[in-house]
Design an enzyme around this catalytic site. Structure first.
Site, short mmCIF file in Angstrom:
data_model
loop_
_atom_site.label_atom_id
_atom_site.label_comp_id
_atom_site.label_asym_id
_atom_site.label_seq_id
_atom_site.Cartn_x
_atom_site.Cartn_y
_atom_site.Cartn_z
N ALA A 64 0.93 -1.20 -0.06
CA ALA A 64 -0.17 -0.18 0.12
C ALA A 64 0.64 1.37 0.01
O ALA A 64 0.63 1.95 -0.70
CB ALA A 64 -1.02 -0.10 1.21
N ARG A 107 -5.19 0.38 -9.03
CA ARG A 107 -5.68 -0.80 -7.97
C ARG A 107 -6.66 -0.37 -7.00
O ARG A 107 -6.36 0.89 -6.58
CB ARG A 107 -4.34 -1.54 -7.37
CG ARG A 107 -3.40 -2.09 -8.22
CD ARG A 107 -2.44 -2.87 -7.50
NE ARG A 107 -2.95 -4.26 -6.93
CZ ARG A 107 -2.34 -4.85 -5.95
NH1 ARG A 107 -1.08 -4.51 -5.31
NH2 ARG A 107 -2.63 -6.06 -5.43
N GLN A 214 4.30 -13.36 -1.96
CA GLN A 214 5.01 -12.36 -1.46
C GLN A 214 5.54 -12.53 -0.21
O GLN A 214 6.58 -11.98 0.11
CB GLN A 214 3.93 -10.88 -1.31
CG GLN A 214 3.37 -10.32 -2.41
CD GLN A 214 2.03 -10.99 -2.88
OE1 GLN A 214 1.95 -12.08 -2.63
NE2 GLN A 214 1.08 -10.18 -3.32
N ASP A 255 -4.08 -2.43 4.01
CA ASP A 255 -4.30 -1.90 2.54
C ASP A 255 -5.35 -0.64 2.74
O ASP A 255 -5.31 0.34 2.05
CB ASP A 255 -4.71 -2.80 1.46
CG ASP A 255 -3.48 -3.53 1.01
OD1 ASP A 255 -3.17 -4.47 1.57
OD2 ASP A 255 -2.80 -3.14 0.08
N ASN A 265 -6.53 -6.54 4.18
CA ASN A 265 -4.97 -6.79 3.71
C ASN A 265 -5.18 -7.92 2.81
O ASN A 265 -5.87 -8.62 2.61
CB ASN A 265 -4.54 -7.08 4.97
CG ASN A 265 -2.77 -7.44 4.80
OD1 ASN A 265 -2.25 -6.43 4.30
ND2 ASN A 265 -2.19 -8.15 5.56
N LYS A 266 -3.94 -8.49 2.55
CA LYS A 266 -4.00 -9.49 1.59
C LYS A 266 -4.55 -10.90 2.03
O LYS A 266 -4.86 -11.16 3.23
CB LYS A 266 -2.18 -9.84 1.53
CG LYS A 266 -1.88 -11.13 0.83
CD LYS A 266 -2.21 -10.98 -0.62
CE LYS A 266 -1.95 -9.69 -1.32
NZ LYS A 266 -2.59 -9.26 -2.67
O1 MRU Z 1 -1.12 -7.32 -3.42
P1 MRU Z 1 0.03 -6.59 -2.61
O2 MRU Z 1 1.15 -7.17 -2.63
O3 MRU Z 1 0.30 -4.95 -2.85
O4 MRU Z 1 -0.69 -6.78 -1.18
C1 MRU Z 1 0.22 -6.02 -0.13
C2 MRU Z 1 -0.29 -6.32 1.19
O5 MRU Z 1 -1.33 -6.74 1.36
C3 MRU Z 1 0.22 -5.56 2.37
O6 MRU Z 1 0.04 -6.42 3.44
C4 MRU Z 1 -0.06 -4.22 2.51
O7 MRU Z 1 -0.19 -3.37 1.29
C5 MRU Z 1 0.71 -3.66 3.42
S1 MRU Z 1 2.38 -3.10 2.96
C6 MRU Z 1 3.05 -2.30 4.14
#
Ligand code: MRU
Length: 366
Positions: A64, A107, A214, A255, A265-266
C-alpha cells in the site's frame, strides 16, 4: 533516500528501494520489478504514465505505501509528458488530471494510492492557472519526494511502537510489509526487525502468501538479506504452527482501515485472525495514517480487488489446475476490528480497536 538515523543498519541499506526518482524534474521514475525477485534485480524505467500503471497493476511495485509513493511520482511522469508534448498551461493541467485518475484507479483496495494522488492534486489546484508544465512538474516532484520521505519516517515510528507491544516468543506474518512495500523499513515487518535489532530473539514464520508468494519471495528475501533467520510456511500450515505453541503473536500490514477499525489486507489475513483468536494469540495490524479511510464506516464498504484467475491456475507459470476449471482470485480480505488486539500506527498503538479509539488516535471525530 537516507537511512533511519535511529537505526544505522536499516533494510534500506541492504534491500534496494522499491521506487526511486532519478534526477530532477526532467528525470524519470525507476521501479524495482518485484515480480522478478528473489531471482534477479531488474528496474522498470518509467517515462510515461502507461508504464507506471502497468507496473502498479502487475505488482512490479506493490504494498500500500509503495504504490502510493509510485502514484505521487506517476503525476510527475504525467507532467513530463505534458512538457515533452509542448502543452500550454491549461492543456498540461487537464492532461495531468486525466492521468491522475487513471493512476489512482490502477488498483482499487489500497487507499494509499488515491490518498497520495489526491494530496499532490490538492497542491496543483493551489497553483495559478497560468503555471507552465515545467513548473507543475517541479512542484509535483517536490510533493512526491515529501510523501516518500514522510513514509520513511512513519515506518521508523511504527517499527518502534510495534516492537514495544510484541510479546516474547514466535511471530507469524503474512504477505510482504517491509522495505519493498514502503518508503522505509516497512510497517509490520519493521516492528519485527526493530525488535530484532534491539537484541530480542524469536522465531519468525512467514506465510508464503498464495497466489503471488509475497511472503516466500519477498519477506523471506528481505529478512535473509538482513541476516535475520526466517521460516517460510505454506499458508495452510498456520493453524498447525499456532496449535503447536510456536507462535506468540501475529502481525500483518493493511491496505485500507475503515473508521471502525476493520482492516483490509492480503487474502488470507482474515483467516489468520480467526485462527489467532481460536488459539488465544494476539493479532496486530501495523499501518501508517495514510492507510486509514475514515470516509468508510466499516470494512463492508472496502472494494476488494479481483485478479486474473490465471494467477491461481498457473502460479509462476506452472499449470496447477485444469485449464477449463474456474478460479476465484480475490486479492484481499477484511479482518473485523473485534479480532484485532491493536493497530500500530506512527502515533502509537490503537488498543482496544473501536470507532472511538481510531478517531482519538487519528485526531478526528468518531
Ligand atoms: O497485493 P499486494 O502485494 O500489493 O498486497 C500487499 C499487502 O497486502 C500488504 O500487507 C499491505 O499493502 C501493507 S504493505 C506495508
Amino acid at each position: 533516500m537516507t537511512s533511519d538515523s535511529a537505526s544505522p543498519k536499516t533494510a534500506v541499506d541492504r534491500v534496494p528501494q522499491a521506487v526511486r526518482w532519478i534526477g530532477e524534474e526532467d528525470g524519470h521514475l525507476e521501479i524495482l520489478d518485484q515480480t522478478k525477485l528473489p531471482l534477479s534485480r531488474e528496474q522498470v524505467v518509467c517515462r510515461d504514465v502507461p508504464t507506471v500503471i502497468e507496473a502498479i497493476r502487475m505488482l512490479r511495485v506493490r504494498g500500500a505505501p509503495a504504490i502510493g509513493i509510485a502514484g505521487g511520482y506517476g503525476l510527475v511522469v504525467a507532467a513530463r509528458e505534458a512538457v515533452r508534448a509542448g502543452m500550454a498551461p491549461s492543456a498540461a493541467r487537464s492532461h495531468i488530471l486525466a492521468q491522475a485518475e487513471e493512476i489512482a484507479t490502477a488498483r482499487p483496495t489500497a487507499v494509499n494510492l488515491r490518498w497520495a494522488v489526491e494530496r499532490s492534486l490538492g497542491l496543483l489546484s493551489s497553483l495559478p492557472a497560468e503555471t507552465a508544465a515545467e513548473q507543475l512538474a517541479h512542484v509535483l516532484l517536490e510533493e512526491a519526494r515529501a510523501i516518500h520521505e514522510e513514509d520513511r519516517r512513519l515506518c521508523a515510528a511504527i517499527g518502534r511502537h510495534g516492537a514495544a507491544v510484541l510479546p516474547e516468543g514466535g511471530i507469524l506474518t503474512h504477505c510482504n510489509t517491509g522495505a519493498l512495500a514502503t518508503g522505509g523499513d516497512g510497517t509490520a515487518l519493521a516492528t519485527i526487525t526493530t525488535a530484532w535489532e534491539q537484541g530480542r530473539r524469536f522465531d519468525i514464520f512467514a506465510d508464503e502468501t498464495r497466489p503471488l508468494l509475497q511472503g516466500g519471495r519477498l519477506t523471506a528475501w528481505e529478512l535473509t538479506e538482513r541476516g535475520i533467520p526466517v521460516t517460510v510456511i505454506v499458508d495452510s500450515a498456520a493453524a498447525h504452527i499456532m496449535k503447536s505453541g510456536r507462535v506468540s503473536s501475529v502481525i500483518v500490514g493493511a491496505d485500507r482501515i475503515t473508521a471502525n477499525g476493520d482492516a483490509a489486507n492480503k487474502i488470507g489475513t482474515y483467516g489468520l485472525a480467526v485462527l489467532a483468536e481460536a488459539h488465544g494469540i494476539p493479532f496486530f495490524v501495523a499501518a501508517p495514517s495514510s492507510t486509514f479511510d475514515l470516509s468508510l464506516a466499516s470494512g463492508d464498504d472496502i472494494p476488494i480487488e479481483e485478479r486474473d484467475a490465471n494467477e491461481v491456475k498457473r502460479p509462476l507459470g506452472v499449470q496447477a489446475a485444469p485449464e477449463t476449471a474456474a478460479a476465484a482470485n480475490p486479492a484481499f480480505d477484511v479482518t473485523p476490528a473485534r479480532l484485532i488486539r491493536g493497530i500500530v500506527t506512527e502515533h502509537g498503538v490503537i488498543s482496544p480497536v473501536s470507532r472511538e479509539t481510531v478517531a482519538e488516535m487519528l485526531g478526528s471525530q468518531p
